[in-house]
Scaffold this motif. Structure first.
Motif, PDB file in Angstrom:
ATOM      1  N   ASP A  51       0.771  -1.147   0.054  1.00 14.14           N
ATOM      2  CA  ASP A  51      -0.041  -0.007  -0.290  1.00 14.14           C
ATOM      3  C   ASP A  51       0.816   1.243   0.040  1.00 14.14           C
ATOM      4  N   PRO A  52       2.009   1.503   0.647  1.00 13.49           N
ATOM      5  CA  PRO A  52       2.806   2.725   0.607  1.00 13.49           C
ATOM      6  C   PRO A  52       3.326   2.987  -0.683  1.00 13.49           C
ATOM      7  N   ASP A  53       3.363   1.814  -1.223  1.00 15.43           N
ATOM      8  CA  ASP A  53       4.242   2.258  -2.747  1.00 15.43           C
ATOM      9  C   ASP A  53       3.234   2.261  -4.001  1.00 15.43           C
ATOM     10  N   VAL A  54       2.017   1.791  -3.995  1.00 14.36           N
ATOM     11  CA  VAL A  54       1.223   1.541  -5.191  1.00 14.36           C
ATOM     12  C   VAL A  54      -0.321   1.824  -4.674  1.00 14.36           C
ATOM     13  N   ASP A  55      -0.981   2.379  -5.432  1.00 12.56           N
ATOM     14  CA  ASP A  55      -2.499   2.477  -5.264  1.00 12.56           C
ATOM     15  C   ASP A  55      -3.167   1.120  -5.805  1.00 12.56           C
ATOM     16  N   ILE A  56      -4.289   0.786  -4.936  1.00 16.57           N
ATOM     17  CA  ILE A  56      -4.897  -0.376  -5.018  1.00 16.57           C
ATOM     18  C   ILE A  56      -6.134  -0.135  -5.559  1.00 16.57           C
ATOM     19  N   VAL A  57      -6.789  -0.820  -6.420  1.00 16.26           N
ATOM     20  CA  VAL A  57      -8.251  -0.896  -6.911  1.00 16.26           C
ATOM     21  C   VAL A  57      -8.682  -2.354  -7.189  1.00 16.26           C
ATOM     22  N   PHE A  58      -9.864  -2.629  -6.733  1.00 16.82           N
ATOM     23  CA  PHE A  58     -10.646  -4.013  -6.757  1.00 16.82           C
ATOM     24  C   PHE A  58     -11.395  -3.627  -8.082  1.00 16.82           C
ATOM     25  N   LEU A  59     -11.409  -4.912  -8.888  1.00 10.83           N
ATOM     26  CA  LEU A  59     -12.063  -4.676 -10.197  1.00 10.83           C
ATOM     27  C   LEU A  59     -12.878  -6.184 -10.434  1.00 10.83           C
ATOM     28  N   THR A  60     -14.135  -6.338 -10.061  1.00 14.29           N
ATOM     29  CA  THR A  60     -14.865  -7.520 -10.102  1.00 14.29           C
ATOM     30  C   THR A  60     -15.725  -7.527 -11.015  1.00 14.29           C
ATOM     31  N   ALA A  61     -15.764  -8.901 -11.726  1.00 15.31           N
ATOM     32  CA  ALA A  61     -17.066  -8.989 -12.636  1.00 15.31           C
ATOM     33  C   ALA A  61     -18.172  -9.702 -12.043  1.00 15.31           C
ATOM     34  N   MET A  62     -18.086  -9.818 -10.737  1.00 15.81           N
ATOM     35  CA  MET A  62     -19.618 -10.208 -10.090  1.00 15.81           C
ATOM     36  C   MET A  62     -20.780  -9.653 -10.249  1.00 15.81           C
ATOM     37  N   ASP A  63     -21.697 -10.198 -10.315  1.00 13.60           N
ATOM     38  CA  ASP A  63     -23.071  -9.402 -10.578  1.00 13.60           C
ATOM     39  C   ASP A  63     -23.013  -8.128  -9.804  1.00 13.60           C
ATOM     40  N   PRO A  64     -23.182  -6.953 -10.461  1.00 12.57           N
ATOM     41  CA  PRO A  64     -23.340  -5.681  -9.876  1.00 12.57           C
ATOM     42  C   PRO A  64     -24.231  -5.412  -8.576  1.00 12.57           C
ATOM     43  N   ASP A  65     -25.286  -6.378  -8.698  1.00  6.28           N
ATOM     44  CA  ASP A  65     -26.539  -6.353  -7.647  1.00  6.28           C
ATOM     45  C   ASP A  65     -25.970  -6.508  -6.361  1.00  6.28           C
ATOM     46  N   TYR A  66     -24.622  -7.361  -6.529  1.00  7.69           N
ATOM     47  CA  TYR A  66     -24.034  -7.885  -4.924  1.00  7.69           C
ATOM     48  C   TYR A  66     -23.183  -6.842  -4.448  1.00  7.69           C
ATOM     49  N   HIS A  67     -22.885  -5.611  -5.108  1.00  8.55           N
ATOM     50  CA  HIS A  67     -21.912  -4.705  -4.779  1.00  8.55           C
ATOM     51  C   HIS A  67     -21.965  -4.672  -3.227  1.00  8.55           C
ATOM     52  N   ASP A  68     -23.199  -4.011  -2.741  1.00  6.25           N
ATOM     53  CA  ASP A  68     -23.197  -3.812  -1.141  1.00  6.25           C
ATOM     54  C   ASP A  68     -22.532  -4.871  -0.395  1.00  6.25           C
ATOM     55  N   GLU A  69     -23.267  -6.260  -0.577  1.00  6.46           N
ATOM     56  CA  GLU A  69     -22.395  -7.330   0.259  1.00  6.46           C
ATOM     57  C   GLU A  69     -20.942  -7.544   0.021  1.00  6.46           C
ATOM     58  N   ARG A  70     -20.451  -7.326  -1.255  1.00  9.53           N
ATOM     59  CA  ARG A  70     -18.982  -7.576  -1.420  1.00  9.53           C
ATOM     60  C   ARG A  70     -18.422  -6.244  -0.785  1.00  9.53           C
ATOM     61  N   ARG A  71     -18.807  -5.135  -0.905  1.00 17.62           N
ATOM     62  CA  ARG A  71     -17.872  -3.850  -0.268  1.00 17.62           C
ATOM     63  C   ARG A  71     -17.845  -4.105   1.319  1.00 17.62           C
ATOM     64  N   ALA A  72     -19.262  -4.711   1.965  1.00 15.98           N
ATOM     65  CA  ALA A  72     -19.142  -4.997   3.498  1.00 15.98           C
ATOM     66  C   ALA A  72     -18.243  -5.948   3.955  1.00 15.98           C
ATOM     67  N   THR A  73     -18.255  -7.171   3.044  1.00 15.56           N
ATOM     68  CA  THR A  73     -17.178  -8.071   3.381  1.00 15.56           C
ATOM     69  C   THR A  73     -15.731  -7.721   3.268  1.00 15.56           C
ATOM     70  N   LEU A  74     -15.569  -6.986   2.147  1.00 17.49           N
ATOM     71  CA  LEU A  74     -14.122  -6.440   2.055  1.00 17.49           C
ATOM     72  C   LEU A  74     -13.775  -5.374   3.286  1.00 17.49           C
ATOM     73  N   ASP A  75     -14.520  -4.662   3.441  1.00 17.02           N
ATOM     74  CA  ASP A  75     -14.318  -3.693   4.822  1.00 17.02           C
ATOM     75  C   ASP A  75     -14.244  -4.570   5.906  1.00 17.02           C
ATOM     76  N   ARG A  76     -14.820  -5.610   6.247  1.00 18.25           N
ATOM     77  CA  ARG A  76     -14.815  -6.254   7.515  1.00 18.25           C
ATOM     78  C   ARG A  76     -13.494  -7.068   7.627  1.00 18.25           C
ATOM     79  N   ALA A  77     -12.838  -7.284   6.330  1.00 19.47           N
ATOM     80  CA  ALA A  77     -11.701  -7.869   6.376  1.00 19.47           C
ATOM     81  C   ALA A  77     -10.341  -7.081   6.388  1.00 19.47           C
ATOM     82  N   GLY A  78     -10.708  -5.583   6.350  1.00 15.08           N
ATOM     83  CA  GLY A  78      -9.565  -4.861   6.447  1.00 15.08           C
ATOM     84  C   GLY A  78      -9.193  -4.438   5.024  1.00 15.08           C
ATOM     85  N   LEU A  79      -9.907  -4.781   3.965  1.00 11.08           N
ATOM     86  CA  LEU A  79      -9.219  -4.484   2.447  1.00 11.08           C
ATOM     87  C   LEU A  79     -10.546  -3.430   2.020  1.00 11.08           C
TER      88      LEU A  79
END
Length: 232
Positions: free
Chosen positions: A101-129
């Motif tokens: 993280d100190p050396d590079v910007d990080i972006v997640f790019l998923t082909a998962m059905d966008p309808d589940y964006h909120d579930e995935r966002r919460a899952t990642l946030d709980r994992a510290g991601l």
């Protein structure tokens, strides 16, 4: 029909570094095959690893018949709906991204059905991601090309599917490609990777590959400046 996208617009993603690391999520950041295998077994279905695809390899434990595509898709949608309790982070991903993280910007790019964006966002946030995420039905190559127009340094793209790596190679020829798959079941049937792509065994390996790419970037820039006669 217009491809759907949810998440942070490319123009709104904060640029802190010159380098950019774009990550697929399923089988790269979050486990997918293992959790899906568990869900299938709960429904009397066994996942086999006879070829590099899910279709045809998910078969009834009772009859051996392959699961119909619609039923397979329905169970995949259920996995996404329940991902908070079913999809843990890939081994080593949190430590690796924290170190990078100190050396590079990080972006997640998923082909998962966008309808589940909120579930995935919460899952990642709980994992510290808590890195920016884009969930889209668009070609990943097109999205990475948009991102590449905003970052001047090296672009690194990591995905578990060789066709996605190839799509990015065609759209962003200067991108560095890395293949990473958390579950090893399908690896014996892995299609050929695009020319020049790196193969990472795990996140320890992937972190080292990304670091080598970042370390090599100034050398490439200096060599290009020498060739053109312009200062780097």
């Amino acid at each position: 029909m217009t491809a759907r996208t949810r998440g942070v617009p490319v123009a709104d993603i904060e640029r802190r570094r010159d380098a950019l690391l774009v990550l697929d999520i399923d089988e790269v950041v979050l486990q997918f095959i293992g959790p899906f295998q568990t869900l299938l077994r709960e429904n009397g279905i066994e996942l086999h690893f006879d070829s590099y695809k899910l279709t045809g390899n998910a078969r009834s434990q009772a009859t051996g018949a392959a699961l119909a595509s619609a039923e397979l898709d329905g169970l995949m949608q259920r996995l996404y709906a329940e991902q908070a309790s079913r999809q843990p982070p890939a081994e080593g991903v949190q430590a690796a991204l924290s170190a990078l993280d100190p050396d590079v910007d990080i972006v997640f790019l998923t082909a998962m059905d966008p309808d589940y964006h909120d579930e995935r966002r919460a899952t990642l946030d709980r994992a510290g991601l808590a890195y920016p995420m884009i969930a889209t039905e668009r070609s990943k190559g097109g999205v990475v090309a948009e991102l590449a127009r905003r970052w001047d340094g090296p672009i690194v793209f990591i995905d578990d599917l060789p066709p996605n790596l190839e799509t990015v190679r065609r759209s962003v020829p200067h991108a560095h490609l890395v293949h990473l798959m958390a579950h090893h079941g399908f690896r014996p049937h892995l299609p050929a990777l695009p020319k020049g792509a790196h193969a990472a065994r795990d996140w320890t390996d992937a972190e080292q590959i990304v670091r080598a790419i970042l370390a090599d970037a100034p050398k490439r820039r200096d060599a290009a400046a020498t060739t053109t006669g312009r200062p780097g």
